[in-house]
Every structure is written in C-alpha cells, then in structure tokens.
Motif scaffolding. Structure first.
Motif, PDB file in Angstrom:
ATOM      1  N   MET A   1      52.327  27.918  39.496  1.00  0.00           N
ATOM      2  CA  MET A   1      51.658  28.031  38.199  1.00  0.00           C
ATOM      3  C   MET A   1      50.835  29.308  38.210  1.00  0.00           C
ATOM      4  O   MET A   1      49.878  29.450  38.962  1.00  0.00           O
ATOM      5  CB  MET A   1      50.760  26.814  37.962  1.00  0.00           C
ATOM      6  CG  MET A   1      50.061  26.814  36.632  1.00  0.00           C
ATOM      7  SD  MET A   1      49.355  25.185  36.274  1.00  0.00           S
ATOM      8  CE  MET A   1      48.358  24.907  37.725  1.00  0.00           C
ATOM      9  N   TYR A   3      48.713  32.762  36.384  1.00  0.00           N
ATOM     10  CA  TYR A   3      47.674  33.011  35.404  1.00  0.00           C
ATOM     11  C   TYR A   3      47.929  34.353  34.755  1.00  0.00           C
ATOM     12  O   TYR A   3      48.211  35.342  35.430  1.00  0.00           O
ATOM     13  CB  TYR A   3      46.304  33.006  36.087  1.00  0.00           C
ATOM     14  CG  TYR A   3      45.153  33.261  35.156  1.00  0.00           C
ATOM     15  CD1 TYR A   3      44.642  32.242  34.385  1.00  0.00           C
ATOM     16  CD2 TYR A   3      44.586  34.522  35.051  1.00  0.00           C
ATOM     17  CE1 TYR A   3      43.583  32.456  33.521  1.00  0.00           C
ATOM     18  CE2 TYR A   3      43.530  34.754  34.198  1.00  0.00           C
ATOM     19  CZ  TYR A   3      43.024  33.718  33.448  1.00  0.00           C
ATOM     20  OH  TYR A   3      41.981  33.940  32.597  1.00  0.00           O
ATOM     21  N   TYR A  79      47.045  29.508  31.580  1.00  0.00           N
ATOM     22  CA  TYR A  79      47.747  29.025  32.759  1.00  0.00           C
ATOM     23  C   TYR A  79      49.133  28.549  32.351  1.00  0.00           C
ATOM     24  O   TYR A  79      49.295  27.922  31.319  1.00  0.00           O
ATOM     25  CB  TYR A  79      46.969  27.880  33.408  1.00  0.00           C
ATOM     26  CG  TYR A  79      45.763  28.341  34.171  1.00  0.00           C
ATOM     27  CD1 TYR A  79      45.826  28.563  35.543  1.00  0.00           C
ATOM     28  CD2 TYR A  79      44.562  28.579  33.521  1.00  0.00           C
ATOM     29  CE1 TYR A  79      44.731  28.999  36.248  1.00  0.00           C
ATOM     30  CE2 TYR A  79      43.448  29.024  34.220  1.00  0.00           C
ATOM     31  CZ  TYR A  79      43.534  29.228  35.581  1.00  0.00           C
ATOM     32  OH  TYR A  79      42.442  29.673  36.274  1.00  0.00           O
ATOM     33  N   GLU A  80      50.091  28.877  33.175  1.00  0.00           N
ATOM     34  CA  GLU A  80      51.454  28.449  32.900  1.00  0.00           C
ATOM     35  C   GLU A  80      51.646  27.006  33.361  1.00  0.00           C
ATOM     36  O   GLU A  80      51.177  26.620  34.430  1.00  0.00           O
ATOM     37  CB  GLU A  80      52.444  29.361  33.631  1.00  0.00           C
ATOM     38  CG  GLU A  80      52.411  30.805  33.152  1.00  0.00           C
ATOM     39  CD  GLU A  80      53.363  31.676  33.948  1.00  0.00           C
ATOM     40  OE1 GLU A  80      54.037  31.139  34.862  1.00  0.00           O
ATOM     41  OE2 GLU A  80      53.425  32.873  33.667  1.00  0.00           O
ATOM     42  N   ALA A 142      39.724  25.005  33.095  1.00  0.00           N
ATOM     43  CA  ALA A 142      39.822  25.793  34.326  1.00  0.00           C
ATOM     44  C   ALA A 142      38.485  25.844  35.057  1.00  0.00           C
ATOM     45  O   ALA A 142      38.428  25.664  36.277  1.00  0.00           O
ATOM     46  CB  ALA A 142      40.307  27.205  33.999  1.00  0.00           C
ATOM     47  N   LEU A 149      42.821  24.053  39.509  1.00  0.00           N
ATOM     48  CA  LEU A 149      43.949  24.368  38.630  1.00  0.00           C
ATOM     49  C   LEU A 149      44.862  25.426  39.243  1.00  0.00           C
ATOM     50  O   LEU A 149      46.034  25.524  38.888  1.00  0.00           O
ATOM     51  CB  LEU A 149      43.418  24.834  37.268  1.00  0.00           C
ATOM     52  CG  LEU A 149      44.412  24.951  36.122  1.00  0.00           C
ATOM     53  CD1 LEU A 149      45.238  23.687  35.956  1.00  0.00           C
ATOM     54  CD2 LEU A 149      43.687  25.268  34.826  1.00  0.00           C
ATOM     55  N   ASN A 150      44.344  26.193  40.173  1.00  0.00           N
ATOM     56  CA  ASN A 150      45.163  27.205  40.830  1.00  0.00           C
ATOM     57  C   ASN A 150      46.103  26.585  41.869  1.00  0.00           C
ATOM     58  O   ASN A 150      47.030  27.251  42.327  1.00  0.00           O
ATOM     59  CB  ASN A 150      44.268  28.237  41.525  1.00  0.00           C
ATOM     60  CG  ASN A 150      43.463  29.051  40.533  1.00  0.00           C
ATOM     61  OD1 ASN A 150      44.015  29.644  39.621  1.00  0.00           O
ATOM     62  ND2 ASN A 150      42.151  29.070  40.701  1.00  0.00           N
TER      63      ASN A 150
END
Length: 248
Positions: A1, A3, A79-80, A142, A149-150
C-alpha cells in the motif's frame, strides 16, 4: 500500500476535495483572502485539523501547476487500497491462519485509525472496509493510526456481506460483536478468523450479522451498555490473540 501526494488548486476544487473525504495534509491560502469560498475552506480545514499557512500570492504562483489557484492550494495525501488477495497473501507468507478485521458502518475517522492501529499490534493481516456509509483513508485516519497504516493493508469492497461469503470459501470463520451474543470467553476463536466490528450507535448491520458464524458479547458490569467501537475491537482482538497463542 503506497502513499502519493498531489496538489489541488482552486477554491471549488479544494472545497469538493474536503467534502469527498480526500485527506488534505496542508493548506496554503493567499494572505488577505476573506471571501465566502475561502471562509468555507477555512471552516473545513479547522474541522479536519488541517494546518493552514498564509502566504503571498507570489509563493502560490510558484507552487501552482495550472496558474489558476485562485489564492488557494491544498496538498492532499492518499493511501492506496489493497486487494483482498494481498491480505490473504500476507497471511500465507507468514505461515499463519488469516486474521482479518471487517468494519461495518464505521464513519468516525478517529475510530478507524485507532482500529487499524489495534489490528497492526494484534498481528492481523489486514482490514476490510465498505465503500459506502464508511470513512475512507483520510489524513485524520492516518494520523490516528500512529503509522500503522503504512504496514497494515486496508481493502475497500462494494458489499461487505458478499465479501464474507467469498472469504468463507477460503476457510475463514467470522465473529461479530453484539451485546446480545455469546460471552466471548465461551467461543472458539482460534484458526482462520474475521472479526466484524460495527459502529457504536448502529452496530453491525443485519445482513452482515446474519452471515457471521458467531456473535460475541463483551462482559460489561457498568451502568452504560456499549463500548466505543475501537475499544470493543481491541478487547475482542486480544481475546483472539490469546486463543491463537494457545494453539497446540
């Protein structure tokens, strides 16, 4: 995922970005601009806790890619979303039975961010949210996730109940939180499992609840009858963690 960062220029474009839930990280406004649309943007910025920087027009001209900034430029982050298969693959690569969070009707970005943080710390392989009647991955989400989230993939699906049916074919069992369910300590929460959490007010929707294999209640002794959604997610998640740790 991953950014990505982009600039949004123009008053109407920035207003629409806020209203669509796009995560605005920073806002640049020409010093002295006080008209109606700019005041609307300022209100949205305060509501979403976006830092505002007042600059001279020349600075905006330098930043602008279109030359039509109208005294306002926003820097948006996005964010994807992951795919369901990405989440299942993460479990396979770790050699672990899948552990998923599925969120129904979670519209508060602070709750979503806190739940993603809990999912990461509990060792969940991913979080699944619906496209409708739910908050997306905004800047507030986030920040509240404190960096989780990362690392924790989040998939967005059209229909949560259909997604549950699809995931059952992968051997995953589903448990949802409801105050009228079976005491969580009396349920077998080991193995491949999806934890379904609803909003504090509405709880899990009827169709989603009907597709769950188990309904878990959290023992409560106080005078009020419900927990904040992110707290409920944490309590149930760590009962799952405890049971998974005892697998022989």
């Amino acid at each position: 995922m991953g950014y990505q960062e982009q600039t949004i220029e123009g008053r109407n474009a920035v207003i629409e970005a806020y209203r669509s839930g796009k995560p605005i990280e920073k806002l640049y406004i020409q010093d002295g601009c006080q008209d109606g649309p700019v005041m609307t943007i300022k209100r949205e910025a305060r509501k979403h806790e976006t830092p505002i920087k007042y600059v001279e027009r020349e600075r905006l001209d330098q930043m602008s890619e279109t030359g039509r900034h109208q005294g306002v430029i926003a820097v948006a982050g996005a964010y994807e979303y992951a795919e369901l298969e990405d989440i299942l693959k993460a479990a396979r690569e770790k050699g672990e039975p899948p552990f998923l969070f599925l969120l129904d009707n979670i519209e508060d970005p602070h709750n979503l961010g806190a739940i993603i943080r809990t999912a990461n710390l509990a060792g969940a392989h991913g979080v699944i949210i619906p496209k409708n009647r739910a908050v997306g991955l905004t800047a507030t989400v986030a920040r509240t996730s404190a960096g989780a989230l990362n690392y924790t993939p989040v998939a967005r699906v059209t229909n949560l109940s259909q997604t549950i049916e699809e995931l059952k074919k992968e051997g995953i069992w589903f448990v949802c939180a409801d105050m009228n369910g079976t005491r969580m300590y009396d349920l077998n929460l080991k193995g491949p499992i999806g934890l379904v959490i609803g909003s504090e007010g509405e709880g899990v929707g009827r169709l989603v609840r009907e597709r769950c294999d188990m309904i878990a209640s959290i023992p409560m002794k106080g005078e009020i009858d419900s927990l904040n959604a992110s707290v409920a997610a944490g309590v149930l998640a760590y009962e799952i963690v405890r049971q998974r740790a005892t697998i022989a």
